[in-house]
Scaffold this motif. Structure first.
Motif, short mmCIF file in Angstrom:
data_model
loop_
_atom_site.label_atom_id
_atom_site.label_comp_id
_atom_site.label_asym_id
_atom_site.label_seq_id
_atom_site.Cartn_x
_atom_site.Cartn_y
_atom_site.Cartn_z
N PHE A 234 0.83 -1.21 0.00
CA PHE A 234 0.00 0.00 0.00
C PHE A 234 0.87 1.26 0.00
CE2 PHE A 234 -3.43 -2.74 1.94
CZ PHE A 234 -4.26 -2.68 0.84
N GLY A 235 1.95 1.24 0.77
CA GLY A 235 2.84 2.40 0.82
C GLY A 235 3.49 2.71 -0.52
N VAL A 236 4.05 1.69 -1.16
CA VAL A 236 4.69 1.89 -2.46
C VAL A 236 3.65 2.29 -3.50
CG1 VAL A 236 6.01 0.79 -4.31
CG2 VAL A 236 6.64 0.37 -1.94
N GLY A 237 2.48 1.67 -3.44
CA GLY A 237 1.41 2.04 -4.37
C GLY A 237 1.05 3.51 -4.26
N GLY A 238 0.93 4.00 -3.04
CA GLY A 238 0.63 5.41 -2.84
C GLY A 238 1.74 6.33 -3.34
N LEU A 239 2.99 5.94 -3.10
CA LEU A 239 4.12 6.74 -3.57
C LEU A 239 4.19 6.78 -5.09
CD1 LEU A 239 6.91 5.66 -1.06
CD2 LEU A 239 5.84 7.92 -1.25
N VAL A 240 3.92 5.65 -5.72
CA VAL A 240 3.99 5.59 -7.19
C VAL A 240 2.85 6.41 -7.82
CG1 VAL A 240 3.81 4.03 -9.17
CG2 VAL A 240 5.25 3.41 -7.24
N ILE A 241 1.66 6.27 -7.27
CA ILE A 241 0.54 7.08 -7.78
C ILE A 241 0.81 8.57 -7.55
CG2 ILE A 241 -1.90 7.67 -7.41
CD1 ILE A 241 -2.37 4.64 -6.89
N GLY A 242 1.29 8.91 -6.36
CA GLY A 242 1.62 10.30 -6.05
C GLY A 242 2.69 10.86 -6.97
N GLY A 243 3.71 10.05 -7.27
CA GLY A 243 4.77 10.49 -8.18
C GLY A 243 4.26 10.70 -9.59
N GLY A 244 3.37 9.83 -10.04
CA GLY A 244 2.78 10.01 -11.36
C GLY A 244 1.95 11.27 -11.44
N LEU A 245 1.20 11.53 -10.39
CA LEU A 245 0.40 12.76 -10.34
C LEU A 245 1.29 13.99 -10.30
CD1 LEU A 245 -2.43 13.99 -10.14
CD2 LEU A 245 -2.30 13.69 -7.66
N LEU A 246 2.37 13.91 -9.53
CA LEU A 246 3.30 15.04 -9.44
C LEU A 246 3.94 15.32 -10.80
CD1 LEU A 246 4.68 17.01 -7.43
CD2 LEU A 246 6.47 15.28 -7.17
N GLY A 247 4.35 14.26 -11.51
CA GLY A 247 4.92 14.44 -12.84
C GLY A 247 3.95 15.09 -13.80
N PHE A 248 2.68 14.73 -13.67
CA PHE A 248 1.66 15.32 -14.53
C PHE A 248 1.44 16.79 -14.18
CE2 PHE A 248 -2.83 16.39 -15.32
CZ PHE A 248 -2.84 16.28 -16.71
N LEU A 249 1.34 17.08 -12.89
CA LEU A 249 1.06 18.46 -12.47
C LEU A 249 2.24 19.39 -12.74
CD1 LEU A 249 -0.80 17.81 -9.09
CD2 LEU A 249 -1.80 18.51 -11.29
N GLN A 250 3.47 18.90 -12.56
CA GLN A 250 4.63 19.77 -12.75
C GLN A 250 5.04 19.91 -14.21
OE1 GLN A 250 7.74 18.25 -10.19
NE2 GLN A 250 7.08 19.55 -8.51
N LYS A 251 4.96 18.83 -14.97
CA LYS A 251 5.48 18.85 -16.33
C LYS A 251 4.44 18.54 -17.39
CE LYS A 251 10.03 18.12 -14.81
NZ LYS A 251 11.22 18.73 -15.16
N GLY A 252 3.21 18.26 -16.97
CA GLY A 252 2.17 17.93 -17.93
C GLY A 252 2.35 16.56 -18.56
N SER A 253 3.08 15.68 -17.89
CA SER A 253 3.39 14.36 -18.45
C SER A 253 2.23 13.38 -18.26
CB SER A 253 4.66 13.80 -17.78
OG SER A 253 4.86 12.47 -18.17
N LYS A 254 1.54 13.11 -19.36
CA LYS A 254 0.46 12.12 -19.30
C LYS A 254 1.03 10.72 -19.08
CE LYS A 254 -2.70 14.75 -22.18
NZ LYS A 254 -3.37 14.84 -23.47
N GLY A 255 2.23 10.46 -19.59
CA GLY A 255 2.89 9.18 -19.37
C GLY A 255 3.12 8.90 -17.90
N SER A 256 3.54 9.94 -17.17
CA SER A 256 3.75 9.79 -15.73
C SER A 256 2.44 9.48 -15.02
CB SER A 256 4.34 11.08 -15.12
OG SER A 256 5.65 11.28 -15.57
N LEU A 257 1.39 10.18 -15.41
CA LEU A 257 0.09 9.96 -14.79
C LEU A 257 -0.43 8.55 -15.07
CD1 LEU A 257 -2.25 11.21 -13.18
CD2 LEU A 257 -3.20 11.97 -15.36
N ILE A 258 -0.34 8.12 -16.32
CA ILE A 258 -0.85 6.79 -16.68
C ILE A 258 0.03 5.70 -16.08
CG2 ILE A 258 -1.23 5.22 -18.62
CD1 ILE A 258 -1.97 7.79 -20.27
N GLY A 259 1.35 5.84 -16.24
CA GLY A 259 2.27 4.84 -15.70
C GLY A 259 2.17 4.73 -14.19
N GLY A 260 2.13 5.87 -13.51
CA GLY A 260 2.00 5.87 -12.05
C GLY A 260 0.70 5.25 -11.60
N SER A 261 -0.36 5.53 -12.33
CA SER A 261 -1.67 4.98 -11.97
C SER A 261 -1.71 3.46 -12.17
CB SER A 261 -2.77 5.62 -12.82
OG SER A 261 -2.85 7.00 -12.55
N VAL A 262 -1.16 2.99 -13.29
CA VAL A 262 -1.20 1.55 -13.58
C VAL A 262 -0.31 0.79 -12.59
CG1 VAL A 262 -0.56 -0.20 -15.28
CG2 VAL A 262 -1.82 1.82 -16.00
#
Length: 117
Positions: A18-46
């Motif tokens: 659960f901890g790693v899952g939260g960190l990975v999702i959070g990192g993907g969201l952060l990449g999307f919010l900071q750089k507009g990276s849809k790949g980060s959002l999708i990859g982090g979510s998956v």
């Protein structure tokens, strides 16, 4: 007594997933919010969903399958960020997520093996 009913508590083995899952999702969201990276959002979510699903399986008493799913997710995390780290040598995010993947694979691989026996 509620305090003695362990069925309502999360087993300790599920916490890392659960901890790693939260960190990975959070990192993907952060990449999307900071750089507009849809790949980060999708990859982090998956990948994050893989870890969260693993935690749910572990909670249900399906330790072998849960730890195996977390191991596959960790291997994917290592593969994705390990190559980025080797090229960039950037500690964040590539180095951090590579280390997280290695540690997660070591833990969940060991636990899957224990549940297998």
């Amino acid at each position: 007594d509620f305090l003695e009913d362990t069925s309502t508590r999360m087993p300790g083995e599920a916490h890392p997933a659960f901890g790693v899952g939260g960190l990975v999702i959070g990192g993907g969201l952060l990449g999307f919010l900071q750089k507009g990276s849809k790949g980060s959002l999708i990859g982090g979510s998956v990948l994050g969903a893989g870890f969260l699903g693993a935690g749910l399986l572990i909670n249900k008493g399906e330790g072998f399958y849960g730890h195996s799913l977390a191991s596959v997710s960790a291997l994917s995390l290592m593969g994705m960020f390990g190559s980025k780290f080797m090229k960039s040598r950037a500690i964040f995010p590539a180095g951090l997520y590579t280390i997280l993947g290695v540690a997660s694979l070591a833990y969940h691989g060991k636990k899957a093996n224990e549940w297998k026996e």
